[in-house]
Design a protein around this motif. Structure first.
Motif, mmCIF file in Angstrom:
data_model
loop_
_atom_site.group_PDB
_atom_site.id
_atom_site.type_symbol
_atom_site.label_atom_id
_atom_site.label_comp_id
_atom_site.label_asym_id
_atom_site.label_seq_id
_atom_site.Cartn_x
_atom_site.Cartn_y
_atom_site.Cartn_z
ATOM 1 N N ALA A 43 -9.739 110.817 -18.299
ATOM 2 C CA ALA A 43 -9.949 109.980 -19.477
ATOM 3 C C ALA A 43 -11.389 109.485 -19.512
ATOM 4 O O ALA A 43 -12.321 110.261 -19.484
ATOM 5 N N TYR A 44 -11.593 108.159 -19.560
ATOM 6 C CA TYR A 44 -12.923 107.599 -19.743
ATOM 7 C C TYR A 44 -13.667 107.412 -18.412
ATOM 8 O O TYR A 44 -14.873 107.176 -18.402
ATOM 9 N N LYS A 45 -12.964 107.471 -17.299
ATOM 10 C CA LYS A 45 -13.565 107.074 -16.029
ATOM 11 C C LYS A 45 -14.459 108.177 -15.465
ATOM 12 O O LYS A 45 -14.028 109.317 -15.301
ATOM 13 N N PRO A 46 -15.713 107.859 -15.128
ATOM 14 C CA PRO A 46 -16.601 108.884 -14.571
ATOM 15 C C PRO A 46 -16.255 109.205 -13.123
ATOM 16 O O PRO A 46 -15.616 108.422 -12.419
ATOM 17 N N LEU A 47 -16.696 110.375 -12.679
ATOM 18 C CA LEU A 47 -16.528 110.778 -11.282
ATOM 19 C C LEU A 47 -17.464 109.986 -10.379
ATOM 20 O O LEU A 47 -17.120 109.628 -9.250
ATOM 21 N N ASN A 48 -18.658 109.743 -10.893
ATOM 22 C CA ASN A 48 -19.640 108.930 -10.186
ATOM 23 C C ASN A 48 -20.633 108.412 -11.215
ATOM 24 O O ASN A 48 -20.746 108.967 -12.312
ATOM 25 N N TRP A 49 -21.337 107.357 -10.858
ATOM 26 C CA TRP A 49 -22.242 106.743 -11.825
ATOM 27 C C TRP A 49 -23.226 105.826 -11.117
ATOM 28 O O TRP A 49 -23.054 105.455 -9.954
ATOM 29 N N MET A 50 -24.258 105.439 -11.859
ATOM 30 C CA MET A 50 -25.204 104.434 -11.404
ATOM 31 C C MET A 50 -25.418 103.473 -12.562
ATOM 32 O O MET A 50 -25.827 103.874 -13.652
ATOM 33 N N SER A 51 -25.119 102.212 -12.311
ATOM 34 C CA SER A 51 -25.246 101.205 -13.364
ATOM 35 C C SER A 51 -26.678 100.689 -13.441
ATOM 36 O O SER A 51 -27.388 100.661 -12.429
ATOM 37 N N PRO A 52 -27.112 100.210 -14.612
ATOM 38 C CA PRO A 52 -28.449 99.662 -14.723
ATOM 39 C C PRO A 52 -28.550 98.314 -14.014
ATOM 40 O O PRO A 52 -27.525 97.639 -13.843
ATOM 41 N N PRO A 53 -29.752 97.927 -13.572
ATOM 42 C CA PRO A 53 -31.005 98.668 -13.726
ATOM 43 C C PRO A 53 -31.128 99.786 -12.690
ATOM 44 O O PRO A 53 -30.889 99.563 -11.507
ATOM 45 N N CYS A 54 -31.455 100.961 -13.176
ATOM 46 C CA CYS A 54 -31.681 102.099 -12.295
ATOM 47 C C CYS A 54 -32.737 102.999 -12.925
ATOM 48 O O CYS A 54 -33.086 102.837 -14.094
ATOM 49 N N TRP A 55 -33.232 103.939 -12.125
ATOM 50 C CA TRP A 55 -34.330 104.777 -12.582
ATOM 51 C C TRP A 55 -34.010 106.242 -12.334
ATOM 52 O O TRP A 55 -33.555 106.623 -11.258
ATOM 53 N N LEU A 56 -34.257 107.054 -13.364
ATOM 54 C CA LEU A 56 -33.994 108.487 -13.282
ATOM 55 C C LEU A 56 -35.312 109.242 -13.160
ATOM 56 O O LEU A 56 -36.207 109.088 -14.002
ATOM 57 N N VAL A 57 -35.423 110.012 -12.106
ATOM 58 C CA VAL A 57 -36.591 110.878 -11.909
ATOM 59 C C VAL A 57 -36.109 112.318 -11.992
ATOM 60 O O VAL A 57 -35.228 112.729 -11.224
ATOM 61 N N GLU A 58 -36.681 113.071 -12.935
ATOM 62 C CA GLU A 58 -36.285 114.472 -13.125
ATOM 63 C C GLU A 58 -37.328 115.402 -12.525
ATOM 64 O O GLU A 58 -38.518 115.300 -12.827
#
Length: 219
Positions: A43-58
């Motif tokens: 349903a709506y629940k993610p497998l894993n996540w990171m809540s803010p504040p966080c930073w994404l480096v690609e």
């Protein structure tokens, strides 16, 4: 909102470690900075996540999401199947059917639910400490203040008590009686209300909504 569908593996390192093996998943990057990993179930629940504040480096083939606590979500991308961005605009918020405003409107329209001979004075009656949900008069002409909640708890009784103390200082209204109306009333709240001389009324939202309206009738 950024939507990425990719074959990826996910590794979390922080207070504990977790690993998701390579599979096709949905990656959500929201405007608040959060990153979540979803499968095609749960349903709506993610497998894993990171809540803010966080930073994404690609970097090529790798996303690293980190937060100020030093936790990391490392997403290794094998193949990107879809990558798109969408502006969703300002979220107006959830409007639930049967919230207190709806209950208030229905009870005001069918004020005799409180008893034969009741008459509405007005909704949202203003006071110095906030508006009373409904002010009405009973069959004998006495003023009645009604506090409406979906779930009646002690805080609601305390709120109505404050209104009654203030309204009873007005010689044009006093004496003012109190009615605590809710779809559900907790036993502790009912005990407190009755101890203070406040009448408790359990509202049946479906019954109120199904009542015939007399608003536009001549007879």
């Amino acid at each position: 909102m950024r939507l990425v569908i990719a074959r990826c593996q996910v590794d979390y390192a922080g207070r504990l470690t977790a690993h998701l093996p390579m599979a096709t998943r949905l990656l959500l990057v929201k405007a608040d900075g959060s990153v979540s990993v979803h499968s095609d179930d749960r349903a709506y629940k993610p497998l894993n996540w990171m809540s803010p504040p966080c930073w994404l480096v690609e970097e090529p083939g790798t996303w690293t999401v980190s937060n100020k606590a030093g936790e990391k979500l490392i997403i290794t991308l094998e193949e990107v199947l879809h990558d798109s961005k969408h502006e969703l605009g300002v979220e107006p918020g959830l409007v639930k059917d049967g919230v207190e405003a709806h209950l208030q409107a229905l009870l005001a329209e069918h004020i005799t639910t409180l008893g034969d001979g009741y008459a509405l004075v007005r909704r949202e009656y203003p006071t110095a400490i906030g508006p009373v949900d409904i002010l009405c008069r009973d069959a004998g002409g006495a003023t009645v203040a009604v506090e409406i909640k979906r779930r009646g708890e002690i805080d609601g009784v305390e709120q109505l008590t404050r209104y009654l103390e203030l309204l009873n200082r007005d010689p044009l209204l006093a004496p003012v009686q109190g009615v605590f109306a809710a779809q559900q009333i907790k036993p502790q709240a009912r005990t407190l209300a009755e101890d203070r001389g406040i009448r408790c009324v359990t509202l049946d939202y479906e019954a109120l909504r199904g009542m015939d309206s007399t608003e536009f009738r001549l007879f």
